[in-house]
Enzyme design. Structure first.
Site, PDB file in Angstrom:
ATOM      1  N   GLY A 379     -16.562   4.834   0.731  1.00  0.00           N
ATOM      2  CA  GLY A 379     -16.611   5.429  -0.600  1.00  0.00           C
ATOM      3  C   GLY A 379     -16.195   4.447  -1.667  1.00  0.00           C
ATOM      4  O   GLY A 379     -15.662   3.374  -1.356  1.00  0.00           O
ATOM      5  N   PRO A 380     -16.456   4.819  -2.914  1.00  0.00           N
ATOM      6  CA  PRO A 380     -16.125   3.938  -4.036  1.00  0.00           C
ATOM      7  C   PRO A 380     -14.632   3.653  -4.104  1.00  0.00           C
ATOM      8  O   PRO A 380     -13.832   4.460  -3.623  1.00  0.00           O
ATOM      9  CB  PRO A 380     -16.551   4.731  -5.269  1.00  0.00           C
ATOM     10  CG  PRO A 380     -17.319   5.889  -4.773  1.00  0.00           C
ATOM     11  CD  PRO A 380     -17.003   6.095  -3.351  1.00  0.00           C
ATOM     12  N   SER A 381     -14.272   2.547  -4.716  1.00  0.00           N
ATOM     13  CA  SER A 381     -12.848   2.205  -4.752  1.00  0.00           C
ATOM     14  C   SER A 381     -12.103   3.148  -5.704  1.00  0.00           C
ATOM     15  O   SER A 381     -12.681   3.676  -6.647  1.00  0.00           O
ATOM     16  CB  SER A 381     -12.659   0.757  -5.156  1.00  0.00           C
ATOM     17  OG  SER A 381     -12.731   0.648  -6.540  1.00  0.00           O
ATOM     18  N   GLY A 382     -10.859   3.364  -5.397  1.00  0.00           N
ATOM     19  CA  GLY A 382     -10.058   4.304  -6.183  1.00  0.00           C
ATOM     20  C   GLY A 382     -10.259   5.745  -5.752  1.00  0.00           C
ATOM     21  O   GLY A 382      -9.682   6.663  -6.322  1.00  0.00           O
ATOM     22  N   GLY A 383     -11.053   5.948  -4.710  1.00  0.00           N
ATOM     23  CA  GLY A 383     -11.368   7.308  -4.271  1.00  0.00           C
ATOM     24  C   GLY A 383     -10.247   7.950  -3.465  1.00  0.00           C
ATOM     25  O   GLY A 383     -10.174   9.170  -3.349  1.00  0.00           O
ATOM     26  N   GLY A 384      -9.367   7.126  -2.886  1.00  0.00           N
ATOM     27  CA  GLY A 384      -8.262   7.678  -2.116  1.00  0.00           C
ATOM     28  C   GLY A 384      -8.299   7.310  -0.642  1.00  0.00           C
ATOM     29  O   GLY A 384      -7.599   7.922   0.170  1.00  0.00           O
ATOM     30  N   GLU A 509     -10.031  -1.974   5.146  1.00  0.00           N
ATOM     31  CA  GLU A 509     -10.881  -3.080   4.691  1.00  0.00           C
ATOM     32  C   GLU A 509     -10.398  -4.400   5.266  1.00  0.00           C
ATOM     33  O   GLU A 509     -10.227  -5.383   4.553  1.00  0.00           O
ATOM     34  CB  GLU A 509     -10.933  -3.117   3.161  1.00  0.00           C
ATOM     35  CG  GLU A 509     -11.316  -1.759   2.624  1.00  0.00           C
ATOM     36  CD  GLU A 509     -11.668  -1.755   1.143  1.00  0.00           C
ATOM     37  OE1 GLU A 509     -11.996  -2.811   0.612  1.00  0.00           O
ATOM     38  OE2 GLU A 509     -11.642  -0.665   0.553  1.00  0.00           O
TER      39      GLU A 509
HETATM   40  N1  LIG Z   1       1.585   3.927  -5.253  1.00  0.00           N
HETATM   41  C1  LIG Z   1       0.766   4.526  -6.128  1.00  0.00           C
HETATM   42  N2  LIG Z   1       1.267   5.144  -7.217  1.00  0.00           N
HETATM   43  C2  LIG Z   1       0.464   5.767  -8.090  1.00  0.00           C
HETATM   44  N3  LIG Z   1      -0.867   5.826  -7.978  1.00  0.00           N
HETATM   45  C3  LIG Z   1      -1.426   5.229  -6.923  1.00  0.00           C
HETATM   46  C4  LIG Z   1      -0.657   4.540  -5.946  1.00  0.00           C
HETATM   47  N4  LIG Z   1      -1.492   4.055  -5.009  1.00  0.00           N
HETATM   48  C5  LIG Z   1      -2.733   4.408  -5.389  1.00  0.00           C
HETATM   49  N5  LIG Z   1      -2.714   5.121  -6.532  1.00  0.00           N
HETATM   50  C6  LIG Z   1      -3.871   5.721  -7.215  1.00  0.00           C
HETATM   51  O1  LIG Z   1      -4.484   6.614  -6.325  1.00  0.00           O
HETATM   52  C7  LIG Z   1      -5.881   6.527  -6.404  1.00  0.00           C
HETATM   53  C8  LIG Z   1      -6.464   6.246  -5.017  1.00  0.00           C
HETATM   54  O2  LIG Z   1      -6.058   4.981  -4.600  1.00  0.00           O
HETATM   55  P1  LIG Z   1      -6.449   4.376  -3.181  1.00  0.00           P
HETATM   56  O3  LIG Z   1      -6.082   5.352  -2.137  1.00  0.00           O
HETATM   57  O4  LIG Z   1      -5.847   3.037  -3.096  1.00  0.00           O
HETATM   58  O5  LIG Z   1      -8.022   4.270  -3.299  1.00  0.00           O
HETATM   59  P2  LIG Z   1      -9.031   3.408  -2.436  1.00  0.00           P
HETATM   60  O6  LIG Z   1      -8.330   2.859  -1.262  1.00  0.00           O
HETATM   61  O7  LIG Z   1     -10.112   4.388  -2.090  1.00  0.00           O
HETATM   62  O8  LIG Z   1      -9.565   2.345  -3.331  1.00  0.00           O
HETATM   63  C9  LIG Z   1      -6.201   5.458  -7.411  1.00  0.00           C
HETATM   64  O9  LIG Z   1      -6.518   6.104  -8.609  1.00  0.00           O
HETATM   65  C10 LIG Z   1      -4.927   4.683  -7.547  1.00  0.00           C
HETATM   66  O10 LIG Z   1      -4.778   4.244  -8.849  1.00  0.00           O
HETATM   67 MG   LIG Z   2      -7.975   0.989  -0.738  1.00  0.00          MG
END
Ligand SMILES: Nc1ncnc2c1ncn2[C@@H]1O[C@H](COP(=O)(O)OP(=O)(O)O)[C@@H](O)[C@H]1O
Ligand SMILES: [Mg+2]
Length: 588
Positions: A379-384, A509
């Site tokens: 999935g797209p980045s920032g998705g969780g 990743e």
């Molecule tokens: N420790 C954290 N504190 C606050 N927000 C976070 C933290 N880690 C990630 N986020 C937010 O949670 C969302 C999902 O992040 P992440 O799980 O890393 O996405 P992905 O791995 O899919 O790119 C993003 O919007 C990110 O900014």
């Molecule tokens: Mg990630």
């Protein structure tokens, strides 16, 4: 008008925030294991030392009355020298005790930090954490070891002095008693004022430090984007703010001396004028008057120290409220009902929602990871996606829904047992400061042979670059691995995961910063490793995705689609786009 209301509201809020602060403060002080024997010893030492100084006016009185017996002369000399000597001894033991108290607070904080949930570290920045463990603890311990024992000695002295003075003359003493509250109130008022300014200066300094240390790690970025001037300006603004706060602080500090002088002068005048009157009409003798005068000087000296201590106490309250957050937050619970005996179960996400703070990151996520299967998260980045892996390891707890393993929520399993189940390769592959070898064997709690380490490095396609480095496995990786490239760090992290050889693999990743050639080699090693094991892999390479038993497509915190590659190709528009994008980018 509006401003007046704001001021009122501000005062109310300030009162609110200061409410219960003394109670919290004492609770915090007793949290650490304090060296009680030393503290008690220090209290008696203080009283002893004070007692010596307290006897001086009595000898001075005898001397000035012309009583020059051997006993008086010897006593006077003894009291003077004893006073000097004992105050030195008190200082020495105070420092000693202070270090003991300091170590005690610091170990407590360190221990708590290691067992605090990750969420604490999201809310307190690293720099601040450092300042809390370093500066705030020393402020607190200097109060506990330095001030509190002195305070006992001072209360004793004040009592002693008043008692002696009433023996000399009740009218003079009464004047002193009546004046005391005025003096003390002025000191307290000043103390509070000073404390607020100090707090302000402290905050300014903290944000300045924060700013500088954040920028210093971004120097390459600043240079690449030509923002030196802009950052220089921002830095200057920050410095200016700190300068203004310090100036204010200096003025307030300066006011202290004249204020004390005037306050003392009033009382001195009273003692002098009224005392001379009493001497002239024969109510007291001149030697009594001298002793009285000396005692009044001591008395105000003590009160002044008290005022100074009050400031320090208030200051340490600020420090302590910052430490309190660390010492009173919840800790991770390691001991739980179940141990992980059987690792052949399914992991089930059931309607899981989660957010860091208030913003939702995952919403109603449900899927099952079958034992022995391979799940790809895409999935797209920032998705969780990374967040999902954090939830699996119980680095965070879902706010809603449950994750179960077998027939129990994962929160029921002993935490150390639980985390031992996983080999995890994090997205940014952080390394610890140390050698490459330290990093590969990190967290592996069995004896590993040289051969095994080498084999893991070879499988992770890291052996070549390690052997090419001048010190081989003993090469230092620098702070968080800064001496290595992203791809090298990643391969070391993979070697670590291979060596750990846990039942469950979590890869975030893991191939992202590898070039095509090493990717293929590492891929093979990973495939071998994953055989017969359960794995959740956040992936951006088609072959990993296509080869998995199920694919979970996460978009913006929700599960967009679940299925095999074939199924998703038929049902999910987004997945098709994603695959298209991946195949294009891997060609280019
Ligand atoms: N420790 C954290 N504190 C606050 N927000 C976070 C933290 N880690 C990630 N986020 C937010 O949670 C969302 C999902 O992040 P992440 O799980 O890393 O996405 P992905 O791995 O899919 O790119 C993003 O919007 C990110 O900014
Ligand atoms: Mg990630």
């Amino acid at each position: 008008m509006a401003e007046a209301i704001d001021k009122k509201e501000f005062k109310r809020l300030r009162k609110e925030s200061e409410k219960g602060i003394w109670r919290k403060y004492t609770r915090l002080i007793f949290k650490a294991k304090l060296p009680w024997k030393w503290l008690t010893f220090l209290v008696f030492l203080n009283i002893g030392s004070m007692q010596l100084s307290l006897m001086f006016p009595q000898y001075a009185q005898k001397v000035s009355a012309g009583v020059l017996t051997n006993e008086v002369i010897f006593g006077t000399v003894a009291v003077i020298f004893g006073g000097v000597l004992s105050s030195g001894i008190v200082r020495y033991f105070s420092k000693l005790t202070m270090y003991k108290v300091d170590i005690s607070y610091r170990s407590l904080i360190w221990q708590r930090l290691m067992h605090s949930p990750l969420s604490l570290f999201d809310s307190v920045k690293p720099n601040e954490m450092v300042s809390r463990t370093a500066n705030d603890t020393s402020t607190l311990s200097s109060v506990v070891a330095g001030l509190l024992p002195t305070l006992v000695g001072m209360v004793y002295s004040v009592y002693y002095i008043i008692d002696v003075l009433f023996g000399y003359d009740w009218r003079l003493s009464l004047g002193l008693i009546v004046y005391t509250p005025i003096y003390v109130l002025a000191l307290i008022w000043y103390g509070k004022w000073n404390y607020r300014t100090l707090k302000h200066t402290h905050n300014r300094l903290a944000s300045l430090t924060q700013f500088l240390s954040e920028l210093l790690v971004s120097i390459p970025l600043i240079k690449s984007f030509n923002t030196e001037r802009k950052e220089e300006k921002r830095g200057k603004e920050n410095l200016q703010k700190y300068y203004k706060a310090s100036m204010r602080q200096t003025i307030i500090n300066w006011i202290h001396t004249p204020m004390i002088s005037i306050l003392t002068l009033v009382m001195d005048l009273f003692v002098i004028v009224f005392g001379i009157y009493l001497v002239s009409n024969g109510s007291i003798t001149i030697d009594i008057w001298i002793a009285f005068f000396l005692y009044v000087g001591m008395y105000f000296g003590i009160l002044e120290t008290f005022g100074f201590m009050f400031i320090q106490l208030k200051e340490s309250q600020g420090a302590s409220s910052r430490i309190a957050i660390l010492l009173e937050s919840d800790l991770e619970q390691y001991e739980r009902n179940r141990s992980v005996e059987d690792t052949n179960r399914n992991l089930v996400f059931d309607d899981v929602s989660f957010g860091y703070g208030d913003t939702k990151v995952l919403e109603n996520v449900s899927f099952t990871v079958k034992n022995g299967s391979k799940t790809a998260i895409v999935g797209p980045s920032g998705g969780g996606k990374s967040t999902l892996l954090a939830l699996v390891q119980q680095l965070y707890t879902p706010s809603e829904g449950t994750i179960t393993y077998g027939d129990a929520p994962i929160g029921d399993y002993h935490l150390t047992d639980w985390r031992r189940m996983f080999s995890f390769v994090a997205q940014d592959s952080p390394l610890l400061n140390g050698t490459i070898r330290d990093n590969i064997v990190y967290g592996v709690d069995r004896e590993v042979s040289e051969e095994e380490i080498k084999e893991a490095a070879r499988a992770a396609n890291a052996l070549q670059f390690i052997q090419e480095s001048p010190q081989g496995f003993e090469t230092h990786v620098g702070e968080t691995g800064a001496n290595l490239s992203g791809g090298q760090r990643q391969r070391i992290a993979i070697a670590r995961a291979l060596l750990r050889n846990a039942e469950f693999l979590l890869l975030d990743e893991a191939m992202a910063s590898l070039d095509g050639q090493s990717e293929q080699a590492v891929q093979e090693a990973m495939e071998k490793l994953m055989e017969g094991k359960t794995s959740i892999v956040v992936a951006h390479d088609l072959s990993t995705i296509i080869n998995s038993d199920q694919i979970v497509l996460i978009n913006d915190g929700t599960v967009e689609a679940i299925g095999t590659h074939k199924e998703l190709c038929q049902h999910s528009e987004l997945y098709m786009q994603f695959v298209e994008y991946l195949s294009q980018s891997s060609v280019s």
